[in-house]
Design an enzyme around this catalytic site. Structure first.
Site, PDB file in Angstrom:
ATOM      1  N   GLY A 688       0.815  -1.205   0.000  1.00 27.53           N
ATOM      2  CA  GLY A 688       0.000   0.000   0.000  1.00 27.53           C
ATOM      3  C   GLY A 688       0.849   1.256   0.000  1.00 27.53           C
ATOM      4  N   GLU A 691      -1.511   5.593   2.449  1.00 23.41           N
ATOM      5  CA  GLU A 691      -1.531   5.910   3.872  1.00 23.41           C
ATOM      6  C   GLU A 691      -0.144   5.882   4.510  1.00 23.41           C
ATOM      7  OE1 GLU A 691      -5.880   4.398   5.255  1.00 23.41           O
ATOM      8  OE2 GLU A 691      -4.577   2.900   4.355  1.00 23.41           O
TER       9      GLU A 691
END
Length: 732
Positions: A688, A691
């Site tokens: 990811g 974030e």
């Protein structure tokens, strides 16, 4: 699908062997031209014959029940078509991946601002007028709205992590810090407000919505309405930002469906900005206690991170403040305890980087205080305490570039030029540098996708959403790379629950999950193409629409007579049980703090990240920079405020809730992606991105403020008044 791939072991790095050369490149977003030209249709812009508008009415008590809604009070107003309320109305949006209806309290009111009715009229202006004038009677109850009221506190002893006796270790240690920080609540406030347009066709309802997780949202909507999911279709081809606020179906969607069913006309409901603040899940405020104990060499002996967060008593979500704290550094003694203050205010939920966005701010700031007490360089102390295995569960780490991020960042940023606190001034400005580590757990969520290969190109189909992150582009790049096609030959269809169900956008797992599904579908097509060419798939090369293998070469247009298709589906497996997979990185910041006003200016930022395989350098950088900017907001600007009497939000629009503007962000925002593949994460070796960029960024700013002017801020954000007070205290 029965043919679901489980991630039980590391997979070959097949994408590294492909020849098309589009993956990883900084390509423009494929839907970019549609968005900047206004041709991309967002939920509120869907035009249907006979469409009417609805406006939500909010409760004006903190707790109690609705005893009457006087529909006759607005019956005389022009254009009014009806007032809708009742047991199917939603109190608040569903939490992410709930997969079922959120609370439907009927007449019960649990917070000030809760949607309790919908007024529908021929025009928005008429509906708004009706909503403002609708008379509602209540029976109110006295209730506490103070998160510090211990009568409301519910410790999560089952979720606590306690190893050893931290109080004893803290007392005996050579050096220890025990600090309490507070952080303000945050709201996502995406550029596109929450919106829904609902239409019924017989038993079927079609919802044009601004939602992030359609596979789950369809079930949530169906459950809310009391119908079978097969009668529900959700369309969200374009979403103007979400940041977690659109993970679950909300009041606007269900209200629009209920009104459209009764009226027999399409109904549009668009939340005002104030409605979004009032009735959409936001990030909790926190009180966090940080404890570190170390020996003289800087070796950590104990780590403690306890937190107090807020929510309604029947909402299962609690901000996981210590999520990264539990595996970033290592010590034998650990203490992580969370307490939830169950107060009647707007419920809290996931906002970008839940946990790390506010949890790593005090954690990394307190770690800097430990470094100061030890008289050690903050980078050196971090490097010294990187553990060999997960301190809580003993799991091995998968690819982890924390040490490299810190070293490379220090080198590129010029960390060796950092001076002692209050040592460097330029005119009336103190100048300082700060550092913080970054970490964000990596996830793989069940996802499916279909890829159709034709002689002249390919089509990718999945209900995955694009909330501004680049899903259209990166999924197209994966298919193009695997099938040897130019990007312009790949069409990507997203945001429709009639398509195979993906993870949705959230938790930084969208590219990992939906991307892996596209990869698996394309991998099956490669096998079929190899069979048509008459070669082993290991010998197949696809590039620019040409298939080569076994001393043969043919255009795909000759091999594929009409079209072939394949579906790929994936879910987590043994690797997630045997390894801790996380993105890691480091933030370096230089700030200027004005000697007299306490104003802080961020002069430059550098983020160095190990994020696995980078699918698109441009979209990845945009995500990282966006996270870093939110770190600026966390540290310096963003702060929800509640009325202490009723608990309702008083900073409920962008005039009173301050986010960084262009003038607040330095022109020098550098991002470095380290070369990394996480073989345990998924078949495409990604992690990811969105974030990780925010995680720790705010702490680096707080640490830079201290290095600049000597002031430590424990009540975040670090607004000028707090810094001025600190400067006055230092100067006597």
């Amino acid at each position: 699908m029965n043919d679901v791939f489980r991630m039980d072991k590391a997979q070959p790095r097949l994408l590294d062997e492909m020849q098309q050369g589009v993956l990883g490149k900084p390509l423009d977003r494929s839907e970019g031209a549609l968005k900047v030209s206004g041709l991309a249709t967002y939920a509120a812009e869907v035009k249907l014959p006979g469409r009417v508008d609805g406006v939500l009415v909010r409760a004006t008590i903190t707790k109690g029940k609705v005893t009457g809604i006087d529909e006759s009070s607005i019956a005389h107003l022009p254009g009014i078509l009806g007032v809708f309320h009742g047991p199917k109305f939603l109190r608040n949006p569903a939490q992410g991946m709930a997969d079922e209806a959120p609370s439907q309290p009927d007449t019960r009111v649990d917070y000030y601002g809760q949607p309790v009715a919908l007024v529908v009229a021929e025009s928005f202006e008429q509906a708004r007028d009706g909503a403002l004038n609708l008379k509602i009677s209540y029976e109110a109850e006295e209730v506490s709205v103070d998160p510090l009221d211990e009568a409301c506190h519910a410790p999560d002893n089952d979720g606590a992590v306690i190893k050893g006796e931290i109080d004893k270790v803290m007392t005996a240690a050579d050096v220890a810090v025990d600090l309490t920080f507070t952080t303000a609540g945050h709201v996502a406030a995406a550029m596109e407000p929450h919106a829904a347009v609902a239409e019924w066709k017989g038993e079927h309802v079609i919802l044009h919505g601004s939602l992030q997780m359609l596979r789950f949202n369809r079930n949530e909507l169906a459950d809310s309405l009391g119908i079978d999911p097969k009668y529900v279709r959700v369309l969200s081809p374009y979403v103007g930002g979400g940041f977690g606020s659109k993970l679950g179906v909300g009041a606007e969607a269900v209200a629009a469906c209920l009104a459209a069913k009764e009226l027999g006309r399409p109904v549009r409901v668009v939340m005002t900005r104030q409605n979004v603040f009032d009735a959409v899940l936001h990030r909790t405020q926190t009180v966090q206690r940080l404890r570190f104990a170390a020996d003289k060499s800087g070796k950590l002996l104990a780590i403690g991170h306890d937190d107090l967060v807020t929510n309604l008593s029947d909402e299962g979500f609690a901000e996981p403040c210590s999520q990264a704290s539990q595996f970033l550094y290592g010590a034998e003694t650990l203490h992580f305890l969370q307490t939830v203050a169950q107060v009647h205010r707007t419920p809290t939920g996931s906002v970008r980087a839940p946990g790390e966005a506010v949890g790593m701010v005090p954690f990394e700031a307190a770690f800097d205080e430990l470094a100061e007490k030890l008289d050690m360089d903050p980078v050196e102390l971090r490097l010294k305490n990187i553990p060999d295995a997960d301190p809580v569960d003993g799991l091995a780490y998968s690819a982890r570039s924390l040490a490299e991020s810190l070293r490379e960042g220090a080198k590129q940023f010029g960390w060796d030029k950092r001076q002692a606190p209050r040592s460097r001034m330029e005119g009336e400005w103190y100048i300082g540098m700060g550092v913080a580590s970054a970490a964000r757990k990596n996830l793989l969520v069940p996802s499916a996708a279909r890829v159709i290969l034709r002689g002249d190109g390919a089509v990718v189909e999945t209900d995955m959403t694009d909330i501004g992150t680049g899903s259209y582009t990166i999924l197209g790049q994966i298919a193009a790379e695997m099938l040897g096609l130019p990007m312009e030959k790949v069409e990507v269809r997203l945001g429709d629950t009639d398509l195979p169900g993906a993870s949705g956008s959230g938790g930084s797992f969208g590219a990992n999950s939906a991307g892996s599904a596209v990869f698996l579908a394309a991998k099956k097509l490669r096998e079929e193409v190899a069979g048509k060419l008459g070669c082993d798939v290991a010998d197949l090369t696809l590039k620019d629409g040409i298939a080569r293998g076994g001393n043969l070469e043919k255009p795909l247009s000759e091999l594929i007579e009409s079209e072939i298709s394949a579906e790929g589906a994936i879910e987590g497996g043994k690797t997630s049980e045997e390894f801790l997979s996380s993105g890691f990185g480091a933030h370096f910041v230089e700030v200027a703090v004005h000697r007299w006003t306490g104003e802080t200016r961020v002069r430059r930022m550098l983020g160095v990240f190990g994020m696995g395989r980078i699918l698109n350098e441009k979209t990845a950088r945009s995500q990282a920079v966006g996270g870093m900017i939110w770190g600026v907001g966390t540290a310096l600007n963003e702060e929800l405020s509640h009325d202490p009497r009723t608990g309702h939000l008083v900073s409920r629009d962008l005039a009173n809730y301050h986010v960084p503007s262009h003038a607040d962000i330095p022109g020098k925002m550098d991002v470095v992606f380290l070369e990394e593949r996480d073989d345990q994460a998924n078949p495409i070796q990604t992690k990811g991105i969105g974030e990780l960029g925010i995680s720790g960024a705010g702490a680096a700013i707080l640490n830079a403020i201290h290095n600049a002017c000597g002031v430590r801020v424990y009540d975040v954000p670090a607004t000028p008044d707090k810094i001025v007070a600190g400067l006055e205290a230092l100067e006597g």
